[in-house]
Motif scaffolding. Structure first.
Motif, PDB file in Angstrom:
ATOM      1  N   THR A  20     -13.720 -10.537   2.101  1.00  0.00           N
ATOM      2  CA  THR A  20     -13.982  -9.887   3.377  1.00  0.00           C
ATOM      3  C   THR A  20     -13.638  -8.411   3.310  1.00  0.00           C
ATOM      4  OG1 THR A  20     -13.500  -9.868   5.745  1.00  0.00           O
ATOM      5  CG2 THR A  20     -11.703 -10.535   4.290  1.00  0.00           C
ATOM      6  N   LYS A  21     -14.470  -7.606   3.966  1.00  0.00           N
ATOM      7  CA  LYS A  21     -14.205  -6.174   4.094  1.00  0.00           C
ATOM      8  C   LYS A  21     -13.726  -5.845   5.508  1.00  0.00           C
ATOM      9  CE  LYS A  21     -18.411  -5.364   2.773  1.00  0.00           C
ATOM     10  NZ  LYS A  21     -19.688  -4.765   2.429  1.00  0.00           N
ATOM     11  N   GLU A  22     -13.982  -6.738   6.439  1.00  0.00           N
ATOM     12  CA  GLU A  22     -13.731  -6.466   7.847  1.00  0.00           C
ATOM     13  C   GLU A  22     -12.367  -6.946   8.336  1.00  0.00           C
ATOM     14  OE1 GLU A  22     -16.560  -8.178   6.793  1.00  0.00           O
ATOM     15  OE2 GLU A  22     -17.814  -6.381   6.758  1.00  0.00           O
ATOM     16  N   HIS A  23     -11.591  -7.607   7.478  1.00  0.00           N
ATOM     17  CA  HIS A  23     -10.327  -8.195   7.907  1.00  0.00           C
ATOM     18  C   HIS A  23      -9.181  -7.825   6.966  1.00  0.00           C
ATOM     19  CE1 HIS A  23     -13.302 -10.812   9.814  1.00  0.00           C
ATOM     20  NE2 HIS A  23     -12.385 -11.025  10.726  1.00  0.00           N
ATOM     21  N   LEU A  46     -13.981 -10.068  -4.228  1.00  0.00           N
ATOM     22  CA  LEU A  46     -15.283 -10.712  -4.094  1.00  0.00           C
ATOM     23  C   LEU A  46     -16.205  -9.958  -3.146  1.00  0.00           C
ATOM     24  CD1 LEU A  46     -14.287 -14.488  -3.978  1.00  0.00           C
ATOM     25  CD2 LEU A  46     -14.980 -13.103  -5.946  1.00  0.00           C
ATOM     26  N   THR A  47     -15.806  -8.755  -2.736  1.00  0.00           N
ATOM     27  CA  THR A  47     -16.666  -7.942  -1.888  1.00  0.00           C
ATOM     28  C   THR A  47     -17.636  -7.154  -2.759  1.00  0.00           C
ATOM     29  OG1 THR A  47     -15.302  -5.929  -1.817  1.00  0.00           O
ATOM     30  CG2 THR A  47     -14.715  -7.695  -0.278  1.00  0.00           C
ATOM     31  N   ASP A  48     -18.512  -6.409  -2.106  1.00  0.00           N
ATOM     32  CA  ASP A  48     -19.484  -5.608  -2.849  1.00  0.00           C
ATOM     33  C   ASP A  48     -19.085  -4.138  -2.952  1.00  0.00           C
ATOM     34  OD1 ASP A  48     -19.819  -4.934  -0.206  1.00  0.00           O
ATOM     35  OD2 ASP A  48     -21.987  -5.230  -0.174  1.00  0.00           O
ATOM     36  N   PRO A  98     -15.883  -4.543  -7.633  1.00  0.00           N
ATOM     37  CA  PRO A  98     -16.347  -5.878  -7.245  1.00  0.00           C
ATOM     38  C   PRO A  98     -16.319  -6.831  -8.444  1.00  0.00           C
ATOM     39  CG  PRO A  98     -17.762  -4.203  -6.287  1.00  0.00           C
ATOM     40  CD  PRO A  98     -16.834  -3.496  -7.244  1.00  0.00           C
ATOM     41  N   GLY A  99     -15.771  -8.014  -8.211  1.00  0.00           N
ATOM     42  CA  GLY A  99     -15.667  -9.024  -9.259  1.00  0.00           C
ATOM     43  C   GLY A  99     -14.435  -8.914 -10.124  1.00  0.00           C
ATOM     44  N   PRO A 126     -20.106   4.107   1.410  1.00  0.00           N
ATOM     45  CA  PRO A 126     -20.842   4.731   0.303  1.00  0.00           C
ATOM     46  C   PRO A 126     -21.302   6.158   0.614  1.00  0.00           C
ATOM     47  CG  PRO A 126     -21.661   2.513   0.726  1.00  0.00           C
ATOM     48  CD  PRO A 126     -20.687   2.833   1.818  1.00  0.00           C
ATOM     49  N   THR A 127     -21.415   6.496   1.870  1.00  0.00           N
ATOM     50  CA  THR A 127     -21.899   7.823   2.255  1.00  0.00           C
ATOM     51  C   THR A 127     -20.790   8.870   2.358  1.00  0.00           C
ATOM     52  OG1 THR A 127     -21.718   7.196   4.581  1.00  0.00           O
ATOM     53  CG2 THR A 127     -23.864   6.866   3.506  1.00  0.00           C
ATOM     54  N   GLU A 128     -19.510   8.450   2.227  1.00  0.00           N
ATOM     55  CA  GLU A 128     -18.391   9.393   2.343  1.00  0.00           C
ATOM     56  C   GLU A 128     -18.362  10.345   1.149  1.00  0.00           C
ATOM     57  OE1 GLU A 128     -16.609   9.820   4.896  1.00  0.00           O
ATOM     58  OE2 GLU A 128     -16.634   7.937   5.974  1.00  0.00           O
ATOM     59  N   SER A 129     -18.080  11.606   1.425  1.00  0.00           N
ATOM     60  CA  SER A 129     -17.978  12.597   0.359  1.00  0.00           C
ATOM     61  C   SER A 129     -16.671  12.389  -0.405  1.00  0.00           C
ATOM     62  CB  SER A 129     -18.002  14.008   0.945  1.00  0.00           C
ATOM     63  OG  SER A 129     -16.787  14.279   1.631  1.00  0.00           O
ATOM     64  N   PRO A 130     -16.614  12.793  -1.664  1.00  0.00           N
ATOM     65  CA  PRO A 130     -15.362  12.677  -2.425  1.00  0.00           C
ATOM     66  C   PRO A 130     -14.198  13.403  -1.742  1.00  0.00           C
ATOM     67  CG  PRO A 130     -17.177  13.111  -3.913  1.00  0.00           C
ATOM     68  CD  PRO A 130     -17.721  13.254  -2.512  1.00  0.00           C
ATOM     69  N   LYS A 131     -14.465  14.541  -1.120  1.00  0.00           N
ATOM     70  CA  LYS A 131     -13.421  15.286  -0.417  1.00  0.00           C
ATOM     71  C   LYS A 131     -12.882  14.477   0.765  1.00  0.00           C
ATOM     72  CE  LYS A 131     -12.488  19.716   1.786  1.00  0.00           C
ATOM     73  NZ  LYS A 131     -13.014  21.027   2.153  1.00  0.00           N
ATOM     74  N   LYS A 132     -13.769  13.853   1.525  1.00  0.00           N
ATOM     75  CA  LYS A 132     -13.361  13.027   2.670  1.00  0.00           C
ATOM     76  C   LYS A 132     -12.564  11.809   2.188  1.00  0.00           C
ATOM     77  CE  LYS A 132     -13.742  11.118   6.866  1.00  0.00           C
ATOM     78  NZ  LYS A 132     -13.360  11.606   8.138  1.00  0.00           N
ATOM     79  N   VAL A 133     -13.015  11.169   1.107  1.00  0.00           N
ATOM     80  CA  VAL A 133     -12.307  10.002   0.556  1.00  0.00           C
ATOM     81  C   VAL A 133     -10.907  10.408   0.115  1.00  0.00           C
ATOM     82  CG1 VAL A 133     -12.282   8.333  -1.339  1.00  0.00           C
ATOM     83  CG2 VAL A 133     -14.398   8.753  -0.095  1.00  0.00           C
TER      84      VAL A 133
END
Length: 161
Positions: A20-23, A46-48, A98-99, A126-133
């Motif tokens: 899960t990614k949401e919990h 096990l998430t993507d 993942p995996g 996936p759309t976050e910039s490296p600076k934001k991450v």
């Protein structure tokens, strides 16, 4: 998730998988005895999405140990941060793809036989910039990750040795 406890060596081994990614995941486990335990914890992503931070927050009656005898390490993460009150450990500066299985070692002190903690993972969009991450990682290490809805899991513990 499942666990084994070696009473003679005071080692608790916990393994499982997270899909899960949401919990966030809250785990509780019944130890053979209260006190200090070396924990070896592994779970599979096990998430993507890759996890860039893995955080564990101790529940009531449980604290993390940060002294010369306590080993705090992860195969995937180069750095750790523990809050001064010893209720949160954050593993960062790494990645769990993942995996892939993540392996962490740390020590806990439980006032009662029932230990409990919650863990969370940071997966940037996936759309976050490296600076934001990078900024989010710094914020989450310092202040903790924002809470998500929680899935509670009771982990059965088998006594070995």
């Amino acid at each position: 998730m499942a666990a084994s406890a070696d009473l003679k060596r005071r080692v608790l081994m916990i393994s499982g998988a997270i899909d899960t990614k949401e919990h966030d995941i809250a785990v509780s486990f019944e130890l053979p005895e209260a006190g200090r335990w070396q924990v070896i914890k592994s779970e599979t992503n096990l998430t993507d999405q890759s996890w860039l931070i893995w955080q564990m927050t101790a529940g009531e009656g449980t604290k993390f140990v940060n002294d010369a005898d306590a080993m705090i390490v992860s195969r995937q993460f180069a750095k750790t941060f523990m809050t001064p009150d010893q209720t949160r450990i954050t593993f960062y500066d790494g990645e769990v793809r993942p995996g892939e299985a993540v392996l962490k070692m740390f020590t806990i002190e439980c006032a009662k036989r029932r230990g409990n903690a919650a863990h969370a993972r940071f997966q940037p969009a996936p759309t976050e910039s490296p600076k934001k991450v990078k900024g989010l990682i710094e914020e989450y290490v310092a202040n903790g990750m924002p809470p998500k809805p929680v899935i509670e899991v009771v982990v059965p513990v088998t006594l070995i040795g």
